[in-house]
Design a protein around this motif. Sequence first.
Motif, PDB file in Angstrom:
ATOM      1  N   GLU A 147      14.965  -9.843 -31.709  1.00  0.00           N
ATOM      2  CA  GLU A 147      15.944  -8.768 -31.903  1.00  0.00           C
ATOM      3  C   GLU A 147      16.136  -8.478 -33.390  1.00  0.00           C
ATOM      4  OE1 GLU A 147      18.836  -9.376 -28.046  1.00  0.00           O
ATOM      5  OE2 GLU A 147      18.956 -10.805 -29.711  1.00  0.00           O
ATOM      6  N   LEU A 148      16.193  -9.522 -34.196  1.00  0.00           N
ATOM      7  CA  LEU A 148      16.383  -9.344 -35.635  1.00  0.00           C
ATOM      8  C   LEU A 148      15.170  -8.699 -36.306  1.00  0.00           C
ATOM      9  CD1 LEU A 148      18.183 -12.693 -36.482  1.00  0.00           C
ATOM     10  CD2 LEU A 148      19.196 -10.401 -36.365  1.00  0.00           C
ATOM     11  N   ALA A 149      14.007  -8.810 -35.686  1.00  0.00           N
ATOM     12  CA  ALA A 149      12.784  -8.237 -36.253  1.00  0.00           C
ATOM     13  C   ALA A 149      12.564  -6.789 -35.824  1.00  0.00           C
ATOM     14  CB  ALA A 149      11.582  -9.080 -35.848  1.00  0.00           C
ATOM     15  N   GLU A 150      13.339  -6.302 -34.858  1.00  0.00           N
ATOM     16  CA  GLU A 150      13.175  -4.928 -34.365  1.00  0.00           C
ATOM     17  C   GLU A 150      13.381  -3.939 -35.508  1.00  0.00           C
ATOM     18  OE1 GLU A 150      15.457  -1.996 -31.236  1.00  0.00           O
ATOM     19  OE2 GLU A 150      15.480  -4.146 -30.848  1.00  0.00           O
ATOM     20  N   ARG A 151      12.441  -3.005 -35.649  1.00  0.00           N
ATOM     21  CA  ARG A 151      12.456  -2.066 -36.766  1.00  0.00           C
ATOM     22  C   ARG A 151      12.898  -0.674 -36.318  1.00  0.00           C
ATOM     23  NH1 ARG A 151      11.419  -4.639 -41.370  1.00  0.00           N
ATOM     24  NH2 ARG A 151      10.744  -2.746 -42.399  1.00  0.00           N
ATOM     25  N   LEU A 152      13.448   0.066 -37.260  1.00  0.00           N
ATOM     26  CA  LEU A 152      13.770   1.473 -37.015  1.00  0.00           C
ATOM     27  C   LEU A 152      12.484   2.247 -36.773  1.00  0.00           C
ATOM     28  CD1 LEU A 152      16.339   2.097 -39.886  1.00  0.00           C
ATOM     29  CD2 LEU A 152      16.853   1.872 -37.453  1.00  0.00           C
ATOM     30  N   SER A 176      11.462   4.717 -38.321  1.00  0.00           N
ATOM     31  CA  SER A 176      10.870   5.022 -39.636  1.00  0.00           C
ATOM     32  C   SER A 176      10.187   3.802 -40.241  1.00  0.00           C
ATOM     33  CB  SER A 176      11.948   5.510 -40.594  1.00  0.00           C
ATOM     34  OG  SER A 176      12.876   4.468 -40.853  1.00  0.00           O
ATOM     35  N   ASP A 177      10.415   2.624 -39.681  1.00  0.00           N
ATOM     36  CA  ASP A 177       9.877   1.349 -40.145  1.00  0.00           C
ATOM     37  C   ASP A 177      10.378   0.988 -41.542  1.00  0.00           C
ATOM     38  OD1 ASP A 177       8.387  -0.935 -39.405  1.00  0.00           O
ATOM     39  OD2 ASP A 177       6.731  -0.296 -40.687  1.00  0.00           O
ATOM     40  N   SER A 178      11.474   1.616 -41.975  1.00  0.00           N
ATOM     41  CA  SER A 178      11.987   1.367 -43.318  1.00  0.00           C
ATOM     42  C   SER A 178      12.803   0.077 -43.422  1.00  0.00           C
ATOM     43  CB  SER A 178      12.835   2.548 -43.791  1.00  0.00           C
ATOM     44  OG  SER A 178      13.919   2.753 -42.906  1.00  0.00           O
ATOM     45  N   GLN A 179      13.398  -0.352 -42.311  1.00  0.00           N
ATOM     46  CA  GLN A 179      14.178  -1.588 -42.290  1.00  0.00           C
ATOM     47  C   GLN A 179      14.422  -1.986 -40.840  1.00  0.00           C
ATOM     48  OE1 GLN A 179      18.309   0.742 -43.139  1.00  0.00           O
ATOM     49  NE2 GLN A 179      18.252  -1.296 -43.915  1.00  0.00           N
ATOM     50  N   THR A 180      15.035  -3.165 -40.660  1.00  0.00           N
ATOM     51  CA  THR A 180      15.322  -3.585 -39.293  1.00  0.00           C
ATOM     52  C   THR A 180      16.546  -2.835 -38.772  1.00  0.00           C
ATOM     53  OG1 THR A 180      16.774  -5.413 -39.942  1.00  0.00           O
ATOM     54  CG2 THR A 180      14.403  -5.909 -39.717  1.00  0.00           C
ATOM     55  N   VAL A 181      16.624  -2.739 -37.467  1.00  0.00           N
ATOM     56  CA  VAL A 181      17.754  -2.071 -36.819  1.00  0.00           C
ATOM     57  C   VAL A 181      19.046  -2.810 -37.173  1.00  0.00           C
ATOM     58  CG1 VAL A 181      18.806  -1.517 -34.576  1.00  0.00           C
ATOM     59  CG2 VAL A 181      16.352  -1.159 -34.938  1.00  0.00           C
ATOM     60  N   PHE A 182      19.014  -4.133 -37.116  1.00  0.00           N
ATOM     61  CA  PHE A 182      20.219  -4.906 -37.381  1.00  0.00           C
ATOM     62  C   PHE A 182      20.684  -4.733 -38.828  1.00  0.00           C
ATOM     63  CE2 PHE A 182      22.473  -8.903 -38.416  1.00  0.00           C
ATOM     64  CZ  PHE A 182      23.531  -8.750 -37.547  1.00  0.00           C
ATOM     65  N   ALA A 183      19.781  -4.801 -39.785  1.00  0.00           N
ATOM     66  CA  ALA A 183      20.141  -4.613 -41.199  1.00  0.00           C
ATOM     67  C   ALA A 183      20.747  -3.231 -41.405  1.00  0.00           C
ATOM     68  CB  ALA A 183      18.928  -4.809 -42.093  1.00  0.00           C
ATOM     69  N   ASN A 184      20.188  -2.234 -40.751  1.00  0.00           N
ATOM     70  CA  ASN A 184      20.701  -0.876 -40.861  1.00  0.00           C
ATOM     71  C   ASN A 184      22.125  -0.788 -40.319  1.00  0.00           C
ATOM     72  OD1 ASN A 184      20.985   1.914 -39.222  1.00  0.00           O
ATOM     73  ND2 ASN A 184      19.846   2.253 -41.125  1.00  0.00           N
ATOM     74  N   ARG A 185      22.357  -1.400 -39.181  1.00  0.00           N
ATOM     75  CA  ARG A 185      23.683  -1.313 -38.560  1.00  0.00           C
ATOM     76  C   ARG A 185      24.730  -2.109 -39.332  1.00  0.00           C
ATOM     77  NH1 ARG A 185      21.884  -1.189 -32.173  1.00  0.00           N
ATOM     78  NH2 ARG A 185      20.745   0.774 -32.387  1.00  0.00           N
ATOM     79  N   ILE A 186      24.342  -3.268 -39.862  1.00  0.00           N
ATOM     80  CA  ILE A 186      25.272  -4.021 -40.711  1.00  0.00           C
ATOM     81  C   ILE A 186      25.583  -3.198 -41.955  1.00  0.00           C
ATOM     82  CG2 ILE A 186      25.400  -5.974 -42.326  1.00  0.00           C
ATOM     83  CD1 ILE A 186      26.133  -6.887 -39.623  1.00  0.00           C
ATOM     84  N   GLY A 187      24.565  -2.570 -42.523  1.00  0.00           N
ATOM     85  CA  GLY A 187      24.768  -1.731 -43.703  1.00  0.00           C
ATOM     86  C   GLY A 187      25.767  -0.622 -43.446  1.00  0.00           C
ATOM     87  N   TRP A 188      25.650   0.032 -42.307  1.00  0.00           N
ATOM     88  CA  TRP A 188      26.593   1.100 -41.966  1.00  0.00           C
ATOM     89  C   TRP A 188      27.997   0.543 -41.737  1.00  0.00           C
ATOM     90  CZ3 TRP A 188      26.088   5.785 -43.304  1.00  0.00           C
ATOM     91  CH2 TRP A 188      24.827   6.393 -43.336  1.00  0.00           C
TER      92      TRP A 188
END
Length: 71
Positions: free
Chosen positions: A42-47, A49-61
């Motif tokens: 789950e932590l490796a799942e990418r957006l 766009s492949d620019s970052q992981t889904v989880f990193a993106n959501r934590i960022g938001w």
Amino acid sequence: MPIPDYQLLMLPVLRFAGDRKEHSVSEFRQRVAAEFNLSDQELAERLASDSQTVFANRIGWAVQYLKAAVT
């Protein structure tokens, strides 16, 4: 368990920030991922766009919206 959306990540982020110490976004990601018991897959799942992981993106938001709320 699917990766929670950024709204569901806000409360765990707030709880972690409640110690009133500085934390990196990386620390938030690690702590919240552990709280939700997210798998490596789950932590490796990418957006798409492949620019970052889904989880990193959501934590960022989640962090960004919480910062905006206090300014």
